[in-house]
Write a protein that holds these residues in place. Structure first.
Motif, PDB file in Angstrom:
ATOM      1  N   GLU A  10       0.826  -1.210   0.000  1.00 15.42           N
ATOM      2  CA  GLU A  10       0.000   0.000   0.000  1.00 15.42           C
ATOM      3  C   GLU A  10       0.864   1.266   0.000  1.00 15.42           C
ATOM      4  N   ARG A  61      -5.764  -0.636  -8.479  1.00  7.72           N
ATOM      5  CA  ARG A  61      -6.261  -0.107  -7.204  1.00  7.72           C
ATOM      6  C   ARG A  61      -7.194   1.077  -7.446  1.00  7.72           C
ATOM      7  N   GLN A  65     -11.176   1.191  -6.420  1.00  7.27           N
ATOM      8  CA  GLN A  65     -11.747   2.178  -5.497  1.00  7.27           C
ATOM      9  C   GLN A  65     -13.088   2.695  -6.007  1.00  7.27           C
TER      10      GLN A  65
END
Lengths: 196, 196
Positions: A10, A61, A65
């Motif tokens: 992350e 990612r 989202q």
């Protein structure tokens, strides 16, 4: 600064997004990402084997989202028509927020997305599966008429591209956009409904 | 070579398209256009007061070519559903042909179109008016249910953007594109039809 041993995926993805925002997709490098984190570029390569893999992960990612809330709407109880409407407006709102809040990063992602069509295809398949789930519920409960579920789900996603596909982002700040979405929704719902 | 006195608007627009194809939208100049025609750039400026005016005129012509056949379909007799289907497939075919036959010129026009949003808006309004005409016929003959005509016409155009908006051109060579269009068409037709 992250110490090398505590480095997480992350952190790397967030640092990559920062580098993309600052330097643009053409110039951002793995070295920029490593420098932001205070680690060697070798440390980054232990997580992502190439610059391409890193860019794909950050693109994935970003796309994920946009539809994180959607999968809950797809499996909730409640009338299919109301859920499908909410699913579509949530998708529209998520995309619009991304486009209007940070137009530069949004433009960057348009470049990344164009580079990684297999990731976009997987994203689209996920969205179609969720719509299909709602349509199937609607058919089972007698609210929607019988149709080939997967083809209809894709048709619903494509029919609403104007309100979620990034290519149409320039029109999303138009005050008429929501009314136009509702006119389209009415047409689609009449097309889906078991009886009119 | 055209002599100065015989110079026509059409010649200038065709020479401009040639210059755009050869040099790209960033580099093509009025001097290039004049040189192709064997006239002075002053002669070109007698027709178009600026480079912008010239680029807009060529963009307008290009967009108009895509919908020249459509206006006849909009005013023909015959069942509204069949005409609307033919209108949409004709638009799709015209755009697809332009995109696949000459991808470089198509990309050039994408740049020009982005510069001239008022010309695109006028183009879209023309298309919506034609769809509205068919929908109105359908309502008058009892084939289509009563809906706000103009909003529904815009919804039909936006719903099919996937198959005519240049941003989606990358998907038009997909062998599944026609089946996907038909699935979308069925959904829209059920939405429009007076009874299901």
């Amino acid at each position: 600064m992250a110490t090398d041993s505590a480095l997480t995926t992350e952190q790397i993805l967030s640092a990559t997004e920062d580098a993309l925002r600052r330097f643009g997709p053409a110039k951002a490098t793995v070295v920029d990402v490593a420098r932001t984190l205070g680690v060697s570029h070798g440390s980054v390569y232990r997580f992502f084997s190439s610059k391409t893999a890193l860019r794909e992960a950050v693109t994935e990612r970003w796309l994920a989202q946009a539809h994180d809330d959607l999968r809950f709407i797809a499996i909730e109880p409640g009338p299919a028509a109301e859920r499908l409407h909410r699913w579509l407006t949530t998708l529209f709102a998520a995309k619009r927020e991304k486009a209007l809040d940070d137009p530069q990063l949004f433009a960057t992602y348009l470049t990344l997305v164009a580079e990684a069509s297999h990731i976009v295809d997987a994203h689209v398949d996920t969205l179609i599966d969720q719509i299909a789930q709602i349509i199937q519920d609607g058919i089972e409960k007698g609210d929607f008429r019988h149709t080939p579920i997967s083809a209809t789900a894709r048709a619903v996603l494509e029919a609403t591209a104007h309100f979620h596909h990034p290519a149409h982002a320039a029109g999303w700040s138009d005050p008429a956009a929501e009314d136009r979405f509702e006119a389209l929704w009415k047409l689609l719902l009449r097309g889906l409904a078991a009886d009119a």
